[in-house]
Design a protein around this motif. Structure first.
Motif, PDB file in Angstrom:
ATOM      1  N   UNK A  86       0.803  -9.027   5.522  1.00 17.56           N
ATOM      2  CA  UNK A  86       0.688 -10.354   4.917  1.00 17.56           C
ATOM      3  C   UNK A  86       0.519 -10.257   3.398  1.00 17.56           C
ATOM      4  N   UNK A  87      -0.337  -9.343   2.950  1.00 14.07           N
ATOM      5  CA  UNK A  87      -0.546  -9.177   1.512  1.00 14.07           C
ATOM      6  C   UNK A  87       0.687  -8.576   0.841  1.00 14.07           C
ATOM      7  N   UNK A  88       1.260  -7.566   1.448  1.00 13.44           N
ATOM      8  CA  UNK A  88       2.445  -6.899   0.876  1.00 13.44           C
ATOM      9  C   UNK A  88       3.545  -7.889   0.562  1.00 13.44           C
ATOM     10  N   UNK A  89       3.793  -8.813   1.477  1.00 13.31           N
ATOM     11  CA  UNK A  89       4.872  -9.779   1.253  1.00 13.31           C
ATOM     12  C   UNK A  89       4.544 -10.733   0.109  1.00 13.31           C
ATOM     13  N   UNK A  90       3.281 -11.058  -0.092  1.00 14.72           N
ATOM     14  CA  UNK A  90       2.911 -11.995  -1.159  1.00 14.72           C
ATOM     15  C   UNK A  90       2.990 -11.372  -2.548  1.00 14.72           C
ATOM     16  N   UNK A  91       2.775 -10.071  -2.639  1.00 15.50           N
ATOM     17  CA  UNK A  91       2.783  -9.432  -3.959  1.00 15.50           C
ATOM     18  C   UNK A  91       4.063  -8.618  -4.199  1.00 15.50           C
ATOM     19  N   UNK A  92       4.959  -8.627  -3.228  1.00 13.17           N
ATOM     20  CA  UNK A  92       6.232  -7.935  -3.390  1.00 13.17           C
ATOM     21  C   UNK A  92       6.105  -6.430  -3.464  1.00 13.17           C
ATOM     22  N   UNK A  93       5.206  -5.889  -2.669  1.00 12.49           N
ATOM     23  CA  UNK A  93       4.999  -4.439  -2.664  1.00 12.49           C
ATOM     24  C   UNK A  93       5.293  -3.890  -1.272  1.00 12.49           C
ATOM     25  N   UNK A  94       5.860  -2.713  -1.249  1.00  8.80           N
ATOM     26  CA  UNK A  94       6.063  -2.039   0.030  1.00  8.80           C
ATOM     27  C   UNK A  94       4.700  -1.709   0.640  1.00  8.80           C
ATOM     28  N   UNK A  95       4.714  -1.161   1.770  1.00  7.61           N
ATOM     29  CA  UNK A  95       3.523  -0.858   2.551  1.00  7.61           C
ATOM     30  C   UNK A  95       2.326  -0.447   1.700  1.00  7.61           C
ATOM     31  N   UNK A  96       1.205  -1.131   1.919  1.00  6.61           N
ATOM     32  CA  UNK A  96      -0.041  -0.835   1.222  1.00  6.61           C
ATOM     33  C   UNK A  96      -0.981  -0.069   2.142  1.00  6.61           C
ATOM     34  N   UNK A  97      -1.814   0.751   1.530  1.00  8.94           N
ATOM     35  CA  UNK A  97      -2.853   1.444   2.287  1.00  8.94           C
ATOM     36  C   UNK A  97      -4.081   1.574   1.387  1.00  8.94           C
ATOM     37  N   UNK A  98      -5.154   2.073   1.950  1.00  9.24           N
ATOM     38  CA  UNK A  98      -6.360   2.273   1.152  1.00  9.24           C
ATOM     39  C   UNK A  98      -6.131   3.446   0.206  1.00  9.24           C
ATOM     40  N   UNK A  99      -6.497   3.253  -1.044  1.00  8.83           N
ATOM     41  CA  UNK A  99      -6.326   4.294  -2.058  1.00  8.83           C
ATOM     42  C   UNK A  99      -7.406   5.363  -1.889  1.00  8.83           C
ATOM     43  N   UNK A 100      -7.102   6.547  -2.345  1.00  6.48           N
ATOM     44  CA  UNK A 100      -8.044   7.668  -2.271  1.00  6.48           C
ATOM     45  C   UNK A 100      -9.260   7.407  -3.159  1.00  6.48           C
ATOM     46  N   UNK A 101     -10.402   7.894  -2.694  1.00  5.04           N
ATOM     47  CA  UNK A 101     -11.652   7.747  -3.436  1.00  5.04           C
ATOM     48  C   UNK A 101     -11.558   8.316  -4.846  1.00  5.04           C
ATOM     49  N   UNK A 103      -9.129   8.153  -6.938  1.00  2.00           N
ATOM     50  CA  UNK A 103      -8.569   7.141  -7.838  1.00  2.00           C
ATOM     51  C   UNK A 103      -9.608   6.081  -8.184  1.00  2.00           C
ATOM     52  N   UNK A 104     -10.402   5.710  -7.193  1.00  2.00           N
ATOM     53  CA  UNK A 104     -11.460   4.717  -7.410  1.00  2.00           C
ATOM     54  C   UNK A 104     -12.423   5.212  -8.492  1.00  2.00           C
ATOM     55  N   UNK A 105     -12.802   6.455  -8.400  1.00  2.00           N
ATOM     56  CA  UNK A 105     -13.726   7.028  -9.382  1.00  2.00           C
ATOM     57  C   UNK A 105     -13.056   7.204 -10.743  1.00  2.00           C
ATOM     58  N   UNK A 106     -11.804   7.670 -10.744  1.00  2.00           N
ATOM     59  CA  UNK A 106     -11.098   7.907 -12.001  1.00  2.00           C
ATOM     60  C   UNK A 106     -10.817   6.605 -12.756  1.00  2.00           C
ATOM     61  N   UNK A 107     -10.326   5.587 -12.062  1.00  2.00           N
ATOM     62  CA  UNK A 107      -9.908   4.345 -12.710  1.00  2.00           C
ATOM     63  C   UNK A 107     -11.052   3.379 -12.973  1.00  2.00           C
ATOM     64  N   UNK A 108     -12.002   3.295 -12.020  1.00  2.00           N
ATOM     65  CA  UNK A 108     -13.027   2.245 -12.078  1.00  2.00           C
ATOM     66  C   UNK A 108     -14.460   2.764 -12.264  1.00  2.00           C
ATOM     67  N   UNK A 109     -14.650   4.078 -12.202  1.00  2.00           N
ATOM     68  CA  UNK A 109     -15.983   4.681 -12.284  1.00  2.00           C
ATOM     69  C   UNK A 109     -16.902   4.123 -11.193  1.00  2.00           C
ATOM     70  N   UNK A 110     -16.333   4.026  -9.993  1.00  2.54           N
ATOM     71  CA  UNK A 110     -17.074   3.519  -8.836  1.00  2.54           C
ATOM     72  C   UNK A 110     -16.881   4.484  -7.673  1.00  2.54           C
ATOM     73  N   UNK A 111     -17.932   4.667  -6.882  1.00  2.00           N
ATOM     74  CA  UNK A 111     -17.858   5.507  -5.698  1.00  2.00           C
ATOM     75  C   UNK A 111     -17.752   4.616  -4.452  1.00  2.00           C
ATOM     76  N   UNK A 112     -17.259   5.173  -3.342  1.00  2.00           N
ATOM     77  CA  UNK A 112     -17.132   4.377  -2.113  1.00  2.00           C
ATOM     78  C   UNK A 112     -18.454   3.698  -1.736  1.00  2.00           C
ATOM     79  N   UNK A 113     -18.335   2.466  -1.266  1.00  2.00           N
ATOM     80  CA  UNK A 113     -19.509   1.682  -0.898  1.00  2.00           C
ATOM     81  C   UNK A 113     -20.052   0.840  -2.032  1.00  2.00           C
ATOM     82  N   UNK A 114     -19.539   1.047  -3.243  1.00  2.00           N
ATOM     83  CA  UNK A 114     -20.004   0.307  -4.425  1.00  2.00           C
ATOM     84  C   UNK A 114     -18.895  -0.522  -5.064  1.00  2.00           C
ATOM     85  N   UNK A 115     -17.742  -0.635  -4.399  1.00  2.00           N
ATOM     86  CA  UNK A 115     -16.590  -1.327  -4.988  1.00  2.00           C
ATOM     87  C   UNK A 115     -16.985  -2.730  -5.431  1.00  2.00           C
ATOM     88  N   UNK A 116     -16.527  -3.090  -6.619  1.00  2.00           N
ATOM     89  CA  UNK A 116     -16.888  -4.366  -7.218  1.00  2.00           C
ATOM     90  C   UNK A 116     -15.841  -4.776  -8.230  1.00  2.00           C
TER      91      UNK A 116
END
Length: 180
Positions: A86-101, A103-116
């Motif tokens: 449902x989300x993929x079709x709205x944003x025009x992106x091929x199959x989405x999945x959860x990104x690796x932790x 990347x979360x730390x590198x891009x956002x300086x956040x660890x799993x469980x603290x996403x904000x």
């Protein structure tokens, strides 16, 4: 647990990224309330906190495309089911999945469980696209972590949209999930 106004008076023992979050909000003149608590790793663990915040509590999902070249932070109400197709079709992106932790730390300086959503203040290169489900915006307040899951904040939805997100320079894409 107690709902208090603003940043902690004593910042000893708090991570720099949490303090940086309070500095950011204070620099914008955004009023917020805070609850300090034990680490809350899941939506279920947040139930008591949610009652005290009396705000729309979001699931914040960190997603990417199959090639790991496009990254997304999706804000969706905590009780709403997420369907990738449902989300993929709205944003025009091929199959989405959860990104690796990593990347979360590198891009956002956040660890799993603290996403904000506040982690976007650390994404100076705009590598992460903010996606907001329209239902998140229905309430007067939004609940989120200050980049660490041992505190939770209550922000005015209006402040998030008009002050915080523009200051982070991440233009959101609004989506409507749960219609299929």
């Amino acid at each position: 647990m107690e709902l208090v106004n603003g940043r902690p008076e004593d910042t000893a023992g708090r991570l720099e990224k949490e303090i940086r979050t309070y500095d950011f909000l204070d620099s914008l003149g955004v009023a917020y309330q805070r609850i300090d608590h034990e680490a809350a790793m899941t939506m279920e663990a947040c139930e008591e906190i949610d009652k005290m915040l009396d705000a729309t509590i979001c699931k914040n999902l960190f997603l990417c495309n199959r090639q790991e070249t496009s990254f997304y932070l999706l804000m969706i109400p905590g009780d709403k089911k997420f369907k990738t197709k449902e989300l993929s079709s709205q944003i025009g992106s091929a199959r989405l999945s959860f990104a690796k932790d990593t990347y979360m730390e590198e891009f956002l300086d956040i660890t799993p469980g603290s996403m904000s959503v506040l982690g976007l203040m650390n994404d100076k290169e705009n590598r992460v696209q903010l996606l907001i489900d329209e239902d998140v915006l229905r309430g007067k307040y939004i609940g989120c972590h200050p980049c660490i899951n041992t505190s939770s904040l209550r922000l005015r939805t209006e402040d998030l949209l008009q002050k915080i997100i523009p200051a982070m320079e991440h233009e959101p894409i609004f989506v409507k999930l749960g219609t299929q």
